[in-house]
Design an enzyme around this catalytic site. Sequence first.
Site, PDB file in Angstrom:
ATOM      1  N   GLY A  28       0.773  -1.229   0.000  1.00 58.53           N
ATOM      2  CA  GLY A  28       0.000   0.000   0.000  1.00 58.53           C
ATOM      3  C   GLY A  28       0.807   1.284   0.000  1.00 58.53           C
ATOM      4  N   TYR A  29       2.122   1.192   0.136  1.00 53.65           N
ATOM      5  CA  TYR A  29       2.937   2.403   0.119  1.00 53.65           C
ATOM      6  C   TYR A  29       2.952   2.974  -1.297  1.00 53.65           C
ATOM      7  CZ  TYR A  29       4.835   1.278   4.771  1.00 53.65           C
ATOM      8  OH  TYR A  29       4.993   1.011   6.118  1.00 53.65           O
ATOM      9  N   SER A  30       2.348   4.134  -1.441  1.00 57.59           N
ATOM     10  CA  SER A  30       2.227   4.792  -2.758  1.00 57.59           C
ATOM     11  C   SER A  30       1.631   3.835  -3.788  1.00 57.59           C
ATOM     12  CB  SER A  30       3.593   5.322  -3.244  1.00 57.59           C
ATOM     13  OG  SER A  30       4.131   6.259  -2.335  1.00 57.59           O
ATOM     14  N   LYS A  52       4.639  -5.789   4.026  1.00 57.64           N
ATOM     15  CA  LYS A  52       3.338  -5.817   4.697  1.00 57.64           C
ATOM     16  C   LYS A  52       2.212  -5.858   3.661  1.00 57.64           C
ATOM     17  CE  LYS A  52       4.150  -2.087   7.094  1.00 57.64           C
ATOM     18  NZ  LYS A  52       5.584  -1.871   6.763  1.00 57.64           N
TER      19      LYS A  52
END
Length: 344
Positions: free
Chosen positions: A54-56, A81
Amino acid sequence: MDYRPLGATGISVSRLTLGAMMLGAFGNPDHDDAIRIVHAALDAGITTIDTADGYSNGESEEILGKALADGRRDEVILAVKFGVSFGGDPNHRGGSRRWITRAVEGSLRRLGTDYIDLYQLGAPDPFTDIDETLGALTDLVRAGKIRSFGASKVPASQIVEAQWVADRRGFGRMRSEQAPYSILTRAVEYDLLPTAARHGLGVLAYSPLAGGWLSGKYRTGAQITGPGSPARARSAATYDATAPANAAKFAAADALGALADEAGLTLVQLATAFTTRHPAVSSAIIGPRTMEHLHGYLAADGVELSTDVLDRIDQIVRPGETVNVADNFWEYGTRSLEAAFRRG
């Protein structure tokens, strides 16, 4: 760089872990510059990298894939994650077998690798039986797609429950926990860190600078400009030093800055060394957005805090306490504090 065991996995991790949240649109959108930061961290002895799908929206993983394409993948302990909402689809989240088996393939593709060293449920999923999650993750280990698995923001009671279910059902066990831990956020010292140690879980402590409050710029008389990253700028009120809710946090950060000055350290060094000193902590996750930030963190490597300095820290923020309870991220780990669960 010092290296420590990740719980009982047999894996050694560097004292500092490169957190990749700021690599991409959340922080630094310049891929070439972000790759240089990754390479500089590896050259300095960091062997562990933490990211999330989900990071960027996957961009962080893509940057890491490019950075490790030069043959350095096998040098790195790659922690990823999953589970936080991804892409808007209500089924693109959580710990269901349906999503886990799909999410891992996306991460492997973006990272350009065929295995992940540590695959972590990014937040507890109250809508999925832990039996379902553990079964799916165990199958990924057996398939060779991941080496070990863990979780993040899990309360101590749920760690124990997961271990009990694993033993009863013959599944693999959670091997790590990723939790917020800093001088300003010490609630995990009371129960979570001792529980992780008793059950052989490694702990990756994130946000050792308390989301930037211990970066050194929150000092009396300083011109405070607020967060520099796009992701944190969207919640600028959280960093408003004049807000009543932040008054105690500002006072503590200011006192800790003065203590760091007396000790001949930067506040970044003091804060990072504090987090890594706890015997239950395997590694502290640092999240540089710029090369300057990285060098500031690296300056903490090898710093040992004296008993006198540690005692002074305890006077400013007492053991087991968090200055602002919202910083414990309990809203991710348990719903028990929601009004519906408190009032029946």
